[in-house]
Scaffold this motif. Structure first.
Motif, PDB file in Angstrom:
ATOM      1  N   MET A 299       0.824  -1.216   0.000  1.00 18.86           N
ATOM      2  CA  MET A 299       0.000   0.000   0.000  1.00 18.86           C
ATOM      3  C   MET A 299       0.859   1.268   0.000  1.00 18.86           C
ATOM      4  SD  MET A 299      -3.130  -1.189   0.135  1.00 18.86           S
ATOM      5  CE  MET A 299      -4.299  -0.050   0.859  1.00 18.86           C
ATOM      6  N   HIS A 300       2.120   1.154   0.444  1.00 19.01           N
ATOM      7  CA  HIS A 300       3.001   2.327   0.518  1.00 19.01           C
ATOM      8  C   HIS A 300       4.053   2.339  -0.587  1.00 19.01           C
ATOM      9  CE1 HIS A 300       1.354   2.478   4.667  1.00 19.01           C
ATOM     10  NE2 HIS A 300       1.569   3.771   4.560  1.00 19.01           N
ATOM     11  N   GLU A 301       3.978   1.436  -1.546  1.00 19.23           N
ATOM     12  CA  GLU A 301       5.023   1.337  -2.557  1.00 19.23           C
ATOM     13  C   GLU A 301       4.722   2.263  -3.742  1.00 19.23           C
ATOM     14  OE1 GLU A 301       8.092  -0.023  -2.767  1.00 19.23           O
ATOM     15  OE2 GLU A 301       7.998   1.152  -4.626  1.00 19.23           O
ATOM     16  N   ARG A 302       5.545   3.299  -3.877  1.00 21.79           N
ATOM     17  CA  ARG A 302       5.304   4.295  -4.917  1.00 21.79           C
ATOM     18  C   ARG A 302       5.498   3.732  -6.319  1.00 21.79           C
ATOM     19  NH1 ARG A 302       5.194   9.469  -2.758  1.00 21.79           N
ATOM     20  NH2 ARG A 302       5.873   9.538  -0.580  1.00 21.79           N
ATOM     21  N   LYS A 303       6.204   2.637  -6.444  1.00 20.04           N
ATOM     22  CA  LYS A 303       6.467   2.057  -7.753  1.00 20.04           C
ATOM     23  C   LYS A 303       5.201   1.486  -8.389  1.00 20.04           C
ATOM     24  CE  LYS A 303       9.994  -0.976  -9.769  1.00 20.04           C
ATOM     25  NZ  LYS A 303      11.080  -0.080 -10.141  1.00 20.04           N
TER      26      LYS A 303
ATOM     27  N   PHE B  59       6.853   5.089   6.363  1.00 20.43           N
ATOM     28  CA  PHE B  59       5.499   4.754   5.920  1.00 20.43           C
ATOM     29  C   PHE B  59       4.502   5.900   6.096  1.00 20.43           C
ATOM     30  CE2 PHE B  59       7.502   0.706   7.284  1.00 20.43           C
ATOM     31  CZ  PHE B  59       7.645   0.160   6.025  1.00 20.43           C
ATOM     32  N   PRO B  60       4.869   7.119   5.634  1.00 15.35           N
ATOM     33  CA  PRO B  60       3.885   8.212   5.663  1.00 15.35           C
ATOM     34  C   PRO B  60       2.787   7.943   4.625  1.00 15.35           C
ATOM     35  CG  PRO B  60       5.801   8.890   4.412  1.00 15.35           C
ATOM     36  CD  PRO B  60       6.119   7.526   4.972  1.00 15.35           C
ATOM     37  N   PRO B  61       1.628   8.606   4.775  1.00 13.28           N
ATOM     38  CA  PRO B  61       0.567   8.424   3.773  1.00 13.28           C
ATOM     39  C   PRO B  61       1.062   8.910   2.408  1.00 13.28           C
ATOM     40  CG  PRO B  61      -0.215   9.696   5.664  1.00 13.28           C
ATOM     41  CD  PRO B  61       1.260   9.572   5.806  1.00 13.28           C
ATOM     42  N   LEU B  62       0.713   8.188   1.359  1.00 12.29           N
ATOM     43  CA  LEU B  62       1.165   8.594   0.024  1.00 12.29           C
ATOM     44  C   LEU B  62       0.333   9.763  -0.497  1.00 12.29           C
ATOM     45  CD1 LEU B  62       1.923   5.214  -1.787  1.00 12.29           C
ATOM     46  CD2 LEU B  62       3.449   6.706  -0.493  1.00 12.29           C
ATOM     47  N   ASN B  63      -0.906   9.866  -0.049  1.00  9.14           N
ATOM     48  CA  ASN B  63      -1.784  10.895  -0.603  1.00  9.14           C
ATOM     49  C   ASN B  63      -2.299  11.852   0.459  1.00  9.14           C
ATOM     50  OD1 ASN B  63      -1.610   9.832  -3.297  1.00  9.14           O
ATOM     51  ND2 ASN B  63      -2.855   8.125  -2.538  1.00  9.14           N
TER      52      ASN B  63
ATOM     53  N   TRP C 149      -2.256   8.478   9.820  1.00 12.28           N
ATOM     54  CA  TRP C 149      -1.426   7.571   9.034  1.00 12.28           C
ATOM     55  C   TRP C 149      -2.006   6.163   9.094  1.00 12.28           C
ATOM     56  CZ3 TRP C 149       4.548   8.425   9.027  1.00 12.28           C
ATOM     57  CH2 TRP C 149       4.820   9.791   8.851  1.00 12.28           C
ATOM     58  N   MET C 150      -2.201   5.572   7.910  1.00 11.96           N
ATOM     59  CA  MET C 150      -2.728   4.207   7.857  1.00 11.96           C
ATOM     60  C   MET C 150      -1.826   3.235   8.608  1.00 11.96           C
ATOM     61  SD  MET C 150      -3.598   2.014   4.427  1.00 11.96           S
ATOM     62  CE  MET C 150      -1.892   2.089   3.848  1.00 11.96           C
TER      63      MET C 150
ATOM     64  N   ARG D  55      17.177   8.967  -6.606  1.00 15.47           N
ATOM     65  CA  ARG D  55      17.622   7.767  -5.893  1.00 15.47           C
ATOM     66  C   ARG D  55      17.148   7.789  -4.432  1.00 15.47           C
ATOM     67  NH1 ARG D  55      23.883   7.117  -7.372  1.00 15.47           N
ATOM     68  NH2 ARG D  55      23.186   7.706  -9.451  1.00 15.47           N
ATOM     69  N   GLY D  56      16.963   6.614  -3.848  1.00 13.18           N
ATOM     70  CA  GLY D  56      16.595   6.551  -2.426  1.00 13.18           C
ATOM     71  C   GLY D  56      15.185   7.052  -2.177  1.00 13.18           C
ATOM     72  N   ARG D  57      14.995   7.652  -1.028  1.00 15.80           N
ATOM     73  CA  ARG D  57      13.648   8.096  -0.663  1.00 15.80           C
ATOM     74  C   ARG D  57      13.700   9.539  -0.176  1.00 15.80           C
ATOM     75  NH1 ARG D  57      13.204   3.875   4.231  1.00 15.80           N
ATOM     76  NH2 ARG D  57      14.485   2.714   2.787  1.00 15.80           N
ATOM     77  N   PRO D  58      12.576  10.259  -0.312  1.00 20.07           N
ATOM     78  CA  PRO D  58      12.572  11.643   0.176  1.00 20.07           C
ATOM     79  C   PRO D  58      12.718  11.657   1.695  1.00 20.07           C
ATOM     80  CG  PRO D  58      10.361  10.962  -0.523  1.00 20.07           C
ATOM     81  CD  PRO D  58      11.292   9.852  -0.892  1.00 20.07           C
ATOM     82  N   VAL D  59      13.548  12.552   2.192  1.00 20.38           N
ATOM     83  CA  VAL D  59      13.730  12.660   3.636  1.00 20.38           C
ATOM     84  C   VAL D  59      13.425  14.104   4.027  1.00 20.38           C
ATOM     85  CG1 VAL D  59      16.246  12.851   3.273  1.00 20.38           C
ATOM     86  CG2 VAL D  59      15.373  12.359   5.535  1.00 20.38           C
ATOM     87  N   ASP D  60      12.174  14.295   4.445  1.00 22.16           N
ATOM     88  CA  ASP D  60      11.740  15.659   4.726  1.00 22.16           C
ATOM     89  C   ASP D  60      12.018  16.003   6.192  1.00 22.16           C
ATOM     90  OD1 ASP D  60       9.809  14.409   6.228  1.00 22.16           O
ATOM     91  OD2 ASP D  60       8.285  14.538   4.650  1.00 22.16           O
ATOM     92  N   SER D  61      11.449  17.133   6.620  1.00 25.29           N
ATOM     93  CA  SER D  61      11.750  17.620   7.961  1.00 25.29           C
ATOM     94  C   SER D  61      11.242  16.680   9.051  1.00 25.29           C
ATOM     95  CB  SER D  61      11.147  19.012   8.148  1.00 25.29           C
ATOM     96  OG  SER D  61       9.742  18.948   7.916  1.00 25.29           O
ATOM     97  N   SER D  62      10.369  15.727   8.690  1.00 24.45           N
ATOM     98  CA  SER D  62       9.857  14.817   9.725  1.00 24.45           C
ATOM     99  C   SER D  62      10.970  13.981  10.342  1.00 24.45           C
ATOM    100  CB  SER D  62       8.774  13.893   9.153  1.00 24.45           C
ATOM    101  OG  SER D  62       9.311  13.039   8.168  1.00 24.45           O
ATOM    102  N   TYR D  63      12.083  13.863   9.646  1.00 25.65           N
ATOM    103  CA  TYR D  63      13.181  13.064  10.174  1.00 25.65           C
ATOM    104  C   TYR D  63      14.003  13.813  11.218  1.00 25.65           C
ATOM    105  CZ  TYR D  63      12.482   9.512   6.587  1.00 25.65           C
ATOM    106  OH  TYR D  63      11.964   8.524   5.816  1.00 25.65           O
TER     107      TYR D  63
END
Lengths: 384, 384
Positions: free
Chosen positions: A276-280, B336-340, B346-347, B58-66
């Motif tokens: 459910m969380h896989e952007r691909k 695992f943040p919400p995609l939308n 958060w689910m 490449r990799g994953r977005p790492v926003d201010s939540s980290y």
């Protein structure tokens, strides 16, 4: 007073023809007869074939329990098992030359079928040779997976015509590239069309590197490959099937997973969350098709689990992930024999029996279903 | 009317100092700031560092939540979390030069401690800056595992003296040879002596070969490494600890396993059965010492599990393998943040909440214990 029918759906054999083939080989898998005429040794895993170990001690002892059906029947009597659905033990025919695979499959499947017929005839009460109440054998057939896919399909349809075969057993290698290989589609289609149950069983485990390298793996004997490698292999294989859409393309396929699914019931929630969380995946805005049906739906429509999980914790997860109607008792005989008391009941069997009755002490009908009734219904065992 | 205290014991941060270090690196793990000033990318797994993928993607977005603790506090408010026990996210300090590791550990642990102190001061009702009821932070410290063992031991004792630290987080690599390495004994001894909780967390996953090779792994995005690689890594690591006798030598050590133990609750029965049948172990007539205490005993005395398992099937196995007193709610934030729907709950969090309450609908006190009371008791969170 009646007692519940007990059916063992996870119980292996090496028919004499197969034993002879293993004896003729010098590479894994092979059987070696020790020079002192002791019990033959089966070298089945590549990690067993360690040149540092004298060949007479390599692998594991493989006694008559593997090939002599009367030993299986003794085991059944001892544990009150009425019916066994026997299957060729790993690694099946995965390693056989492509040109020879179909012939071996036919030979072995015919052999399994006639063994069942012979035993069932003896077990027929009218014959006054009742071994145990309703004692009877059925079998899962072997597939010539190293042969071209059409040959495999042909053998599936031939198996459907064999009176005592109720499904097929398969490892996780498929045609050599795993079970998400699209070239397997004709085979899945044939299994779906025949409604033969696919018994999915591990053999290859994990690379030694996953356990910290070959020395670490060897340090603890067979524990890491058997306790972890086997179920984790199954887990990965089924997840790859799910992710590649096998269960979307073949929604009526029926799959029985060894060892209660490896760890699938426990990890199902995490797998679903990661999907459910896989952007691909297209469903989440990506460019790759993801699975269309949830793992929970697949667990409740396509998948059956054996109850070979050795404890209530695993069994409760297996029940929760599917239902008590989809779980089937098994023993994994002749593996895990008692190390000392050879006359007593096998701990590996009683542990699984006890887990079923303890987990369902408030639902005895469900316990009886798992112990035997489910197998009778799912595998149509009343029709001989 | 009161509501249960909610404590999140699985929630990660990258403090600003750690972010700066990752930005200065060009090999995994590293942070790359895209040329368009978009969200920085964290390349954390070697499989993420694929030269075929443009570096900006490449990799994953790492926003201010980290790294911004106020984002964590917003997340806590949104989900009714009263208290979080924050921990450095993987791969912690595993990759740091041995000569620099102790300094980094001190810097980061002091940083975590002062962040907690600062937030707790704000959360103090007398300060009229109550964020959420009893809002408060505690932390698990990081260890300089690439440094010599005495330096690690020293940092463990220093951590015990930091007012808001309640344990340490560690990966499965140990000193580089896994957690069955006897050179870890002084570290286990220090953890046992201090009674700091060891939060064991995966990072390395499994070799790509276990998933069918790098192409197969990549085909399904992060699903195989995260859904399977992570929990299977934990499973293997804990089993190696058990087999090598760590829990026999340090029977009072307390270990919290991420993701409900990987798959340990499900496989415990199989692991125990394989140990009981392993001829290599002295207890069974072999020449290698096997574990003295059963896995069930270890699960009920040494091991705690988080409830990050995303479903009732896994949670029921976790409960059955230990008890409801040894399970602790967690979120795995900010992963695992919400995609939308970024404004909603958060689910990944609600799934874990719901599994707890649904599994224990007949035992609400046990559900409340898992949600928060257990953490308060086990980590002594009332003493600030």
């Amino acid at each position: 007073m009646t007692r519940p029918v007990v059916v063992d759906i996870h119980t292996h054999v090496y028919p004499p023809t197969y034993m002879a083939m293993l004896r003729s080989r010098k590479t894994v898998p092979y059987i070696h007869d020790p020079s002192d005429n002791g019990t033959p040794r089966l070298i089945i895993l590549s990690s067993d074939d360690d040149p540092a170990i004298p060949i007479d001690q390599r692998g594991r002892p493989v006694d008559s329990s593997y090939s002599d059906i009367s030993v299986k029947l003794d085991f059944m009597r001892k544990h009150g098992i009425d019916c066994s659905v026997i299957s060729l033990a790993n690694p099946w025919l995965d390693f056989v030359l492509p040109s020879e695979a179909s012939d071996w499959a036919k030979l072995i499947n015919d052999d399994l079928n006639s063994t069942c017929a012979q035993v069932n005839k003896m077990a027929d009460p009218e014959n006054n040779l009742l071994l145990v109440e309703k004692a009877s054998l059925f079998a899962f057939g072997a597939l010539p997976l190293s042969a071209p896919a059409p040959d495999v399909v042909q053998e599936i349809f031939r198996i459907r015509g064999l009176s005592h075969l109720r499904g097929v057993i398969m490892g996780t290698s498929g045609l050599g590239s795993g079970l998400d290989d699209p070239n397997l589609d004709p085979i899945w289609a044939a299994l779906e069309a025949t409604q033969l149950l696919l018994f999915l069983h591990p053999h290859y485990g994990l690379p030694d590197e996953a356990f910290g390298g070959p020395e670490t793996t060897a340090r603890y004997g067979h524990v890491l490959p058997l306790a972890l490698g086997f179920p984790l292999e199954t887990t990965i294989a089924v997840t790859r099937m799910l992710l590649s859409g096998v269960f979307d393309r073949f929604p009526r396929m029926r799959v029985l997973l060894a060892h209660s699914g490896g760890t699938i019931p426990f990890l199902a929630g995490r797998i679903e969350s990661c999907i459910m969380h896989e952007r691909k995946f297209e469903e989440n805005g990506g460019d790759t098709p993801g699975p269309k049906r949830s793992i929970w739906e697949v667990l409740q429509t396509n998948i059956y689990l054996d109850a070979v999980v050795y404890g209530q914790a695993g069994l409760k997860a297996a029940i929760e992930s599917g239902s008590t109607d989809r779980l089937l008792f098994g023993t994994d005989h002749p593996f895990f024999p008692p190390l000392n008391d050879h006359d007593g009941q096998w701990m590996s069997v009683t542990t699984n029996f006890n887990a079923i009755y303890a987990s369902l002490k408030d639902a005895p009908a469900s316990a009886e279903a798992i112990v035997g009734d489910n197998a009778v219904r799912i595998l149509n065992l009343e029709e001989k």
